[in-house]
Design a protein around this motif. Sequence first.
Motif, PDB file in Angstrom:
ATOM      1  N   ALA A  17       0.842  -1.252  -0.178  1.00  0.00           N
ATOM      2  CA  ALA A  17       0.113   0.051  -0.080  1.00  0.00           C
ATOM      3  C   ALA A  17       0.863   1.385  -0.008  1.00  0.00           C
ATOM      4  CB  ALA A  17      -1.002  -0.224   1.211  1.00  0.00           C
ATOM      5  N   ILE A  18       1.797   1.349   0.685  1.00  0.00           N
ATOM      6  CA  ILE A  18       2.829   2.338   0.877  1.00  0.00           C
ATOM      7  C   ILE A  18       3.317   2.445  -0.611  1.00  0.00           C
ATOM      8  CG2 ILE A  18       5.236   3.197   1.894  1.00  0.00           C
ATOM      9  CD1 ILE A  18       3.954   2.115   4.595  1.00  0.00           C
ATOM     10  N   THR A  19       3.775   1.357  -0.972  1.00  0.00           N
ATOM     11  CA  THR A  19       4.757   1.558  -2.559  1.00  0.00           C
ATOM     12  C   THR A  19       3.763   2.056  -3.361  1.00  0.00           C
ATOM     13  OG1 THR A  19       6.091  -0.401  -1.750  1.00  0.00           O
ATOM     14  CG2 THR A  19       5.942   0.159  -3.895  1.00  0.00           C
ATOM     15  N   LEU A  20       2.387   1.794  -3.519  1.00  0.00           N
ATOM     16  CA  LEU A  20       1.528   2.282  -4.421  1.00  0.00           C
ATOM     17  C   LEU A  20       1.289   3.610  -4.277  1.00  0.00           C
ATOM     18  CD1 LEU A  20      -0.506   1.440  -6.717  1.00  0.00           C
ATOM     19  CD2 LEU A  20      -2.291   0.891  -4.860  1.00  0.00           C
ATOM     20  N   ALA A  21       1.199   4.065  -2.934  1.00  0.00           N
ATOM     21  CA  ALA A  21       0.969   5.476  -2.743  1.00  0.00           C
ATOM     22  C   ALA A  21       1.859   6.331  -3.192  1.00  0.00           C
ATOM     23  CB  ALA A  21       0.571   5.619  -1.326  1.00  0.00           C
ATOM     24  N   VAL A  22       2.975   5.816  -2.794  1.00  0.00           N
ATOM     25  CA  VAL A  22       4.347   6.821  -3.307  1.00  0.00           C
ATOM     26  C   VAL A  22       4.472   6.569  -4.932  1.00  0.00           C
ATOM     27  CG1 VAL A  22       7.042   6.661  -3.382  1.00  0.00           C
ATOM     28  CG2 VAL A  22       5.805   6.367  -1.117  1.00  0.00           C
ATOM     29  N   ALA A  23       4.120   5.581  -5.403  1.00  0.00           N
ATOM     30  CA  ALA A  23       4.232   5.498  -6.991  1.00  0.00           C
ATOM     31  C   ALA A  23       3.123   6.616  -7.490  1.00  0.00           C
ATOM     32  CB  ALA A  23       3.998   4.115  -7.430  1.00  0.00           C
ATOM     33  N   LEU A  24       2.054   6.609  -6.985  1.00  0.00           N
ATOM     34  CA  LEU A  24       1.134   7.323  -7.554  1.00  0.00           C
ATOM     35  C   LEU A  24       1.378   8.795  -7.339  1.00  0.00           C
ATOM     36  CD1 LEU A  24      -2.169   5.754  -6.244  1.00  0.00           C
ATOM     37  CD2 LEU A  24      -1.329   5.839  -8.587  1.00  0.00           C
ATOM     38  N   VAL A  25       1.884   9.282  -6.352  1.00  0.00           N
ATOM     39  CA  VAL A  25       2.462  10.487  -5.989  1.00  0.00           C
ATOM     40  C   VAL A  25       3.532  10.877  -7.020  1.00  0.00           C
ATOM     41  CG1 VAL A  25       3.575  12.121  -4.027  1.00  0.00           C
ATOM     42  CG2 VAL A  25       1.525  10.686  -3.246  1.00  0.00           C
ATOM     43  N   LEU A  26       4.594   9.962  -7.169  1.00  0.00           N
ATOM     44  CA  LEU A  26       5.466  10.091  -7.965  1.00  0.00           C
ATOM     45  C   LEU A  26       5.162  10.430  -9.472  1.00  0.00           C
ATOM     46  CD1 LEU A  26       8.472   8.068  -6.847  1.00  0.00           C
ATOM     47  CD2 LEU A  26       8.348  10.491  -6.824  1.00  0.00           C
ATOM     48  N   GLY A  27       4.048   9.799 -10.031  1.00  0.00           N
ATOM     49  CA  GLY A  27       3.542   9.828 -11.265  1.00  0.00           C
ATOM     50  C   GLY A  27       2.899  11.197 -11.305  1.00  0.00           C
ATOM     51  N   GLY A  28       1.757  11.506 -10.304  1.00  0.00           N
ATOM     52  CA  GLY A  28       1.450  12.903 -10.431  1.00  0.00           C
ATOM     53  C   GLY A  28       2.548  13.930 -10.319  1.00  0.00           C
ATOM     54  N   VAL A  29       3.491  13.971  -9.662  1.00  0.00           N
ATOM     55  CA  VAL A  29       4.588  14.894  -9.668  1.00  0.00           C
ATOM     56  C   VAL A  29       5.181  14.985 -11.093  1.00  0.00           C
ATOM     57  CG1 VAL A  29       6.845  15.655  -9.006  1.00  0.00           C
ATOM     58  CG2 VAL A  29       4.831  15.037  -7.328  1.00  0.00           C
ATOM     59  N   ASN A  30       5.304  13.970 -11.806  1.00  0.00           N
ATOM     60  CA  ASN A  30       6.013  13.800 -13.302  1.00  0.00           C
ATOM     61  C   ASN A  30       4.865  14.490 -14.077  1.00  0.00           C
ATOM     62  OD1 ASN A  30       7.732  12.868 -15.162  1.00  0.00           O
ATOM     63  ND2 ASN A  30       6.247  11.554 -15.735  1.00  0.00           N
ATOM     64  N   ALA A  31       3.789  14.053 -14.181  1.00  0.00           N
ATOM     65  CA  ALA A  31       2.471  14.614 -14.980  1.00  0.00           C
ATOM     66  C   ALA A  31       2.694  16.306 -14.695  1.00  0.00           C
ATOM     67  CB  ALA A  31       1.353  14.079 -14.659  1.00  0.00           C
ATOM     68  N   ILE A  32       2.734  16.731 -13.671  1.00  0.00           N
ATOM     69  CA  ILE A  32       2.890  18.139 -13.439  1.00  0.00           C
ATOM     70  C   ILE A  32       3.768  18.867 -13.889  1.00  0.00           C
ATOM     71  CG2 ILE A  32       2.659  20.038 -11.621  1.00  0.00           C
ATOM     72  CD1 ILE A  32       0.757  17.935  -9.974  1.00  0.00           C
ATOM     73  N   THR A  33       4.954  18.199 -13.784  1.00  0.00           N
ATOM     74  CA  THR A  33       6.255  18.996 -14.100  1.00  0.00           C
ATOM     75  C   THR A  33       6.689  18.630 -15.584  1.00  0.00           C
ATOM     76  OG1 THR A  33       7.573  17.193 -13.348  1.00  0.00           O
ATOM     77  CG2 THR A  33       7.033  19.162 -11.744  1.00  0.00           C
ATOM     78  N   VAL A  34       6.487  17.728 -16.325  1.00  0.00           N
ATOM     79  CA  VAL A  34       7.134  17.357 -17.518  1.00  0.00           C
ATOM     80  C   VAL A  34       6.769  18.475 -18.528  1.00  0.00           C
ATOM     81  CG1 VAL A  34       5.085  16.027 -18.446  1.00  0.00           C
ATOM     82  CG2 VAL A  34       7.117  15.444 -19.034  1.00  0.00           C
ATOM     83  N   ASP A  35       5.772  19.131 -18.534  1.00  0.00           N
ATOM     84  CA  ASP A  35       5.513  20.275 -19.669  1.00  0.00           C
ATOM     85  C   ASP A  35       6.360  21.511 -19.289  1.00  0.00           C
ATOM     86  OD1 ASP A  35       4.122  18.770 -21.259  1.00  0.00           O
ATOM     87  OD2 ASP A  35       2.071  19.439 -20.354  1.00  0.00           O
ATOM     88  N   PRO A  36       6.509  22.025 -17.814  1.00  0.00           N
ATOM     89  CA  PRO A  36       7.116  22.948 -17.591  1.00  0.00           C
ATOM     90  C   PRO A  36       8.897  22.633 -17.919  1.00  0.00           C
ATOM     91  CG  PRO A  36       5.579  22.639 -15.805  1.00  0.00           C
ATOM     92  CD  PRO A  36       5.376  21.647 -16.814  1.00  0.00           C
ATOM     93  N   ILE A  37       9.222  21.396 -17.472  1.00  0.00           N
ATOM     94  CA  ILE A  37      10.620  21.177 -17.817  1.00  0.00           C
ATOM     95  C   ILE A  37      10.947  21.051 -19.213  1.00  0.00           C
ATOM     96  CG2 ILE A  37      12.317  19.174 -17.751  1.00  0.00           C
ATOM     97  CD1 ILE A  37      10.913  18.552 -15.201  1.00  0.00           C
ATOM     98  N   ALA A  38       9.976  20.712 -20.150  1.00  0.00           N
ATOM     99  CA  ALA A  38      10.006  20.680 -21.647  1.00  0.00           C
ATOM    100  C   ALA A  38      10.293  22.251 -22.122  1.00  0.00           C
ATOM    101  CB  ALA A  38       9.201  20.153 -22.292  1.00  0.00           C
ATOM    102  N   LYS A  39       9.610  22.966 -21.514  1.00  0.00           N
ATOM    103  CA  LYS A  39       9.306  24.403 -22.037  1.00  0.00           C
ATOM    104  C   LYS A  39      10.549  25.142 -21.643  1.00  0.00           C
ATOM    105  CE  LYS A  39       4.336  24.935 -22.065  1.00  0.00           C
ATOM    106  NZ  LYS A  39       3.127  25.399 -21.503  1.00  0.00           N
ATOM    107  N   ASN A  40      11.126  24.959 -20.483  1.00  0.00           N
ATOM    108  CA  ASN A  40      12.343  25.484 -19.798  1.00  0.00           C
ATOM    109  C   ASN A  40      13.670  25.010 -20.799  1.00  0.00           C
ATOM    110  OD1 ASN A  40      14.004  26.975 -18.303  1.00  0.00           O
ATOM    111  ND2 ASN A  40      14.226  25.275 -16.827  1.00  0.00           N
ATOM    112  N   ALA A  41      13.434  23.896 -21.010  1.00  0.00           N
ATOM    113  CA  ALA A  41      14.670  23.273 -21.985  1.00  0.00           C
ATOM    114  C   ALA A  41      14.587  24.076 -23.689  1.00  0.00           C
ATOM    115  CB  ALA A  41      14.725  21.788 -22.118  1.00  0.00           C
ATOM    116  N   ALA A  42      13.481  24.162 -23.834  1.00  0.00           N
ATOM    117  CA  ALA A  42      13.376  24.893 -25.268  1.00  0.00           C
ATOM    118  C   ALA A  42      13.556  26.280 -25.164  1.00  0.00           C
ATOM    119  CB  ALA A  42      11.923  24.723 -25.825  1.00  0.00           C
ATOM    120  N   LEU A  43      13.359  26.938 -24.261  1.00  0.00           N
ATOM    121  CA  LEU A  43      13.587  28.270 -23.972  1.00  0.00           C
ATOM    122  C   LEU A  43      15.211  28.375 -23.849  1.00  0.00           C
ATOM    123  CD1 LEU A  43      12.805  31.300 -23.456  1.00  0.00           C
ATOM    124  CD2 LEU A  43      12.575  30.783 -21.195  1.00  0.00           C
TER     125      LEU A  43
END
Length: 192
Positions: A17-43
């Motif tokens: 259960a702990i592993t699943l919760a951590v994986a979901l949180v990391l997946g959510g953080v990745n989904a939120i940050t992937v576009d800003p990171i790509a935009k920053n790299a392009a800039l």
Amino acid sequence: MATKKNEYVQLGGILCAITLAVALVLGGVNAITVDPIAKNAALKTENALVALIPDCEAEQLDVPEGTTAEGYNATVEIVSAYKMTDASGNVAGYCVEVAPTGFGGGVDTMVGVKADGTISGISILSMAETAGLGAKASEPEFADQFIDAAGDGSLKVSKDGGDIQALTGATITSRAVTNGVDAAANYAASLS
């Protein structure tokens, strides 16, 4: 015995259960940050193109994955390349993104190569080098050594008989960047 087995099953369930919760949180953080990171790299790339060969139109060239060029003592990956055209339609040079390997990993560097083959400058796009040592490769004291340098394969750090003064305590990073610049110049020469 059965109590001990139930205890292990219960602990295993809690761990899952702990592993699943951590994986979901990391997946959510990745989904939120992937576009800003790509935009920053392009800039960063766009800013590097403008700074290295100003007042030009950049046309991205096709660089097949796995493309490499020779530096002075290492083979370096070519990440991308841009043909820089001035307002008159003349090729002013090329900007070549290289990924030499430094002490801490890749040192993603954009190198400007003027039409006459000289280096217009470098811009470190990203790196994982040691703070206070290899990370100083992006500072003007080191990076400015490449401005107007000949892109004819003669670039080497001073410890290897060249003119580029290595960063104190960061010879590996200095060699990596110099190899990257040399490889970019070689690649740009093949585009002319």
